[in-house]
Design a protein around this motif. Sequence first.
Motif, PDB file in Angstrom:
ATOM      1  N   ILE A  62      -3.816  -5.010  17.546  1.00  0.00           N
ATOM      2  CA  ILE A  62      -3.083  -4.283  17.723  1.00  0.00           C
ATOM      3  C   ILE A  62      -2.076  -4.664  19.080  1.00  0.00           C
ATOM      4  O   ILE A  62      -0.799  -3.951  18.940  1.00  0.00           O
ATOM      5  CB  ILE A  62      -3.854  -2.687  19.706  1.00  0.00           C
ATOM      6  N   ARG A  63      -2.170  -6.056  19.495  1.00  0.00           N
ATOM      7  CA  ARG A  63      -1.800  -7.325  20.257  1.00  0.00           C
ATOM      8  C   ARG A  63      -1.007  -7.424  19.602  1.00  0.00           C
ATOM      9  O   ARG A  63       0.167  -7.618  19.445  1.00  0.00           O
ATOM     10  CB  ARG A  63      -3.017  -7.920  21.478  1.00  0.00           C
ATOM     11  N   ASP A  64      -1.527  -7.979  18.415  1.00  0.00           N
ATOM     12  CA  ASP A  64      -0.701  -8.710  16.945  1.00  0.00           C
ATOM     13  C   ASP A  64       0.656  -7.875  17.206  1.00  0.00           C
ATOM     14  O   ASP A  64       1.041  -8.364  16.648  1.00  0.00           O
ATOM     15  CB  ASP A  64      -1.369  -8.930  15.552  1.00  0.00           C
ATOM     16  N   VAL A  65       0.285  -6.027  16.385  1.00  0.00           N
ATOM     17  CA  VAL A  65       1.287  -5.243  16.325  1.00  0.00           C
ATOM     18  C   VAL A  65       2.327  -5.289  17.150  1.00  0.00           C
ATOM     19  O   VAL A  65       4.154  -5.384  16.591  1.00  0.00           O
ATOM     20  CB  VAL A  65       0.939  -4.084  15.582  1.00  0.00           C
TER      21      VAL A  65
ATOM     22  N   LEU B 226       0.703   0.499  14.532  1.00  0.00           N
ATOM     23  CA  LEU B 226       0.390   0.775  15.874  1.00  0.00           C
ATOM     24  C   LEU B 226      -0.138   1.913  16.560  1.00  0.00           C
ATOM     25  O   LEU B 226      -1.350   1.917  17.066  1.00  0.00           O
ATOM     26  CB  LEU B 226       1.630   0.154  16.730  1.00  0.00           C
ATOM     27  N   TRP B 227       0.272   2.973  15.642  1.00  0.00           N
ATOM     28  CA  TRP B 227      -0.385   4.424  15.897  1.00  0.00           C
ATOM     29  C   TRP B 227      -1.120   4.772  15.803  1.00  0.00           C
ATOM     30  O   TRP B 227      -2.338   5.154  16.064  1.00  0.00           O
ATOM     31  CB  TRP B 227       0.950   5.370  15.664  1.00  0.00           C
ATOM     32  N   VAL B 228      -1.131   4.324  14.476  1.00  0.00           N
ATOM     33  CA  VAL B 228      -3.152   4.046  13.611  1.00  0.00           C
ATOM     34  C   VAL B 228      -4.141   3.648  14.166  1.00  0.00           C
ATOM     35  O   VAL B 228      -5.129   4.283  14.456  1.00  0.00           O
ATOM     36  CB  VAL B 228      -2.354   4.282  11.794  1.00  0.00           C
ATOM     37  N   LEU B 229      -3.687   2.165  14.446  1.00  0.00           N
ATOM     38  CA  LEU B 229      -4.643   2.020  15.339  1.00  0.00           C
ATOM     39  C   LEU B 229      -4.767   1.894  16.696  1.00  0.00           C
ATOM     40  O   LEU B 229      -6.565   2.382  16.970  1.00  0.00           O
ATOM     41  CB  LEU B 229      -3.959   0.305  15.623  1.00  0.00           C
TER      42      LEU B 229
ATOM     43  N   LEU C  42      10.878  -1.515  11.023  1.00  0.00           N
ATOM     44  CA  LEU C  42      10.471  -0.891  12.293  1.00  0.00           C
ATOM     45  C   LEU C  42       9.484  -0.098  12.133  1.00  0.00           C
ATOM     46  O   LEU C  42       8.121   0.492  13.092  1.00  0.00           O
ATOM     47  CB  LEU C  42      11.432  -1.312  13.219  1.00  0.00           C
ATOM     48  N   ALA C  43      10.175   1.156  11.575  1.00  0.00           N
ATOM     49  CA  ALA C  43       9.456   2.601  11.755  1.00  0.00           C
ATOM     50  C   ALA C  43       7.708   2.036  10.946  1.00  0.00           C
ATOM     51  O   ALA C  43       6.535   2.568  11.021  1.00  0.00           O
ATOM     52  CB  ALA C  43       9.732   3.133  10.544  1.00  0.00           C
ATOM     53  N   ALA C  44       8.306   1.298   9.540  1.00  0.00           N
ATOM     54  CA  ALA C  44       6.521   0.688   9.155  1.00  0.00           C
ATOM     55  C   ALA C  44       4.966   0.559  10.639  1.00  0.00           C
ATOM     56  O   ALA C  44       4.118   0.549  10.876  1.00  0.00           O
ATOM     57  CB  ALA C  44       6.032  -0.305   8.084  1.00  0.00           C
ATOM     58  N   VAL C  45       5.743  -1.050  10.735  1.00  0.00           N
ATOM     59  CA  VAL C  45       5.051  -1.501  12.343  1.00  0.00           C
ATOM     60  C   VAL C  45       4.704  -0.803  13.403  1.00  0.00           C
ATOM     61  O   VAL C  45       3.292  -0.615  14.369  1.00  0.00           O
ATOM     62  CB  VAL C  45       6.060  -2.541  12.786  1.00  0.00           C
ATOM     63  N   GLN C  46       5.777   0.626  13.734  1.00  0.00           N
ATOM     64  CA  GLN C  46       5.440   1.534  14.886  1.00  0.00           C
ATOM     65  C   GLN C  46       3.821   2.412  14.434  1.00  0.00           C
ATOM     66  O   GLN C  46       3.115   2.623  14.877  1.00  0.00           O
ATOM     67  CB  GLN C  46       7.063   2.539  14.796  1.00  0.00           C
ATOM     68  N   ASN C  47       4.259   2.912  13.255  1.00  0.00           N
ATOM     69  CA  ASN C  47       3.345   3.811  12.631  1.00  0.00           C
ATOM     70  C   ASN C  47       2.157   2.931  12.697  1.00  0.00           C
ATOM     71  O   ASN C  47       0.976   3.280  12.827  1.00  0.00           O
ATOM     72  CB  ASN C  47       3.575   3.574  10.579  1.00  0.00           C
TER      73      ASN C  47
END
Length: 629
Positions: A585-588, A611-614, A604-609
């Motif tokens: 999570i910290r890395d993302v 982060l949400w899953v994690l 950006l959307a892929a990274v935000q997704n």
Amino acid sequence: MAGRINDDDVKAVRDAVPIDAVVSEYLQLRNAGGGNLKGLCPFHDEKSPSFQVSPSKGLFHCFGCQEGGDTIAFVMKIDHLSFSETVERLAAKAGITLRYEEGGYNPGHQRGERIRLVEAHKAAAQFYIEQLDSPEAEIGRKFLAERGFDQAAAAHFGVGYSPAGWDHLTRYLRGKGFSDKELTLSGLSQDGRRGPIDRFRGRLMWPIRDVGGEIVGFGARKLRDDDNGPKYLNTPETPIYKKSQVLYGIDLAKKDIAKVSRAVVVEGYTDVMACHLAGVTTAIATCGTAFGGDHIKILRRLLMDNGSARVIFTFDGDAAGQKAALRAFEDDQKFAAETYIAIAPDGMDPCDLRLAKGDEAVKELAQPRTPLFEFALRQIVKRYDLETPAGRAAALDEAAPVVARIKNIGAQHEVAVQLAGMLGILDTQFVVKRVAQLARWARDRGGKGPAQQNPQRGYDTPAPATTPSGPALNLRSPAHRTERELLKLALQRPELVSPAFDAYGADEFTAPPYAAVRQCVQDAGGATGAPSDYLATVREAAPNDTVRALVTELAVETIFAKTVDEAYAGDQLVTVRLRAVDRRIRDVQGTLARLGANGDPEQLAAVQNELWVLTQYGQSLRNNGAAAL
């Protein structure tokens, strides 16, 4: 050339010989908890036990020097044998007939050197025993009878007789298939003008066994006036006999030494016999050499060397005996045990004492009464003229360091007061302070006693001599501590962490050594449905000796939980996974910050997704525990 030993036979040998039974032939083992046993390591010098044996897993590991492995590895290391020699020796113990691949096998020529030399000594011992019944050996039987030893006593100690001819034993052993080279190398024969001749001729023979009970040499006593050799003649130094590393009678005494934490050191073979027959079954003797450091190492391992252990030295009362006692005292500080000296009335040795006054007198002699340091002090003091100030000062200069070496501080103070009285120094406190100052200086120079807790490791197990590659393991780190527990569970109780553990990646372990062990488990086929040879397979999957040693260490080390069950295993699984998720999570979050508001919308959307899953997964782990894995 002997063929390779069949793999199934190697496994059968490994399974058939319990590791605790083999190790306990060399050192005393005590309960370490969790089904493990502990003792003083035979591979390095230590004062507190860091050597552990796991009978259920067939493994040993020393947390001090990092030696570890299975039964075969232990015997190879302690007796300096090759792999095949070790398997052959253990197979003989277990009654297993080995099969060899790549051709035939001729045991007369193809067995290991050490095994051949031991077999030669075993055959020689039997030959000597048979010869003791011969008419020529009447002089030997008379010698034994005059010292109170009957036929049963001789048989118990394996006493025999070497014929007076030149090559009786040599010819006998040749007939058994031993080569001249083997006979000379063993020390049983020596070079003569026309070939090998017997080394021992016309003498009483005592077999000398190592801690494991194998005959490695002989002690031979002169019987006839026309024998120009020494009174006692021992086996010379050979590949299997080092006189500084053997103790006569240790094979008979070791169990009782370990049981009662007491050893009685006498001077000769007949003294050992007399003590044992009188009921002092902890008696042992050196073999033609002074009692020294290697002998101490043997005894310390059997005594589980601690403050309750006792070592009693019996020496003749003559000048030579006193000199031997003082020489023994030089090594006194190498023991944690209390050391004592026993000198019989009229200076008799235990054998003469038993003849003159019976078994009870020998038992009485072996009681710990006079501390060795007290004897040493009296020997020092009596050399000086205590009627003069200069004589008293000189005696104090030599005696004070002796008192300063006493381990127990209370006893050290008490003996310092006694020393003042022995010297006639009225200012007792002056002597006490002098001794205390010397003791403090000795400690400052490095005599620190038992190993301290290592702050880098943060737990009570002694630190390894070398650290695995990668950052140092620090068990004050919660992450390292939990990762270690999880790996111990995966190795020791794989059924508790399966199948979840097998889904964990090596990158979920923050310490590189732990990641390497995780990889070993994976390379060995995983923890799920672990077969009977699971641990051996994991060890074999290790890429090098360092990782293999860590696998062994983790397989032997006690799991730090009162109750080791699925709930405990689940807690470790969740904690390791949750920390890995939080790190990701910290890395993302860092990636998200770097992309900023003006980054590629799709990325950006892929990274935000992600982060949400994690975040959701992490929350589920916190709320539901192992059920979320």
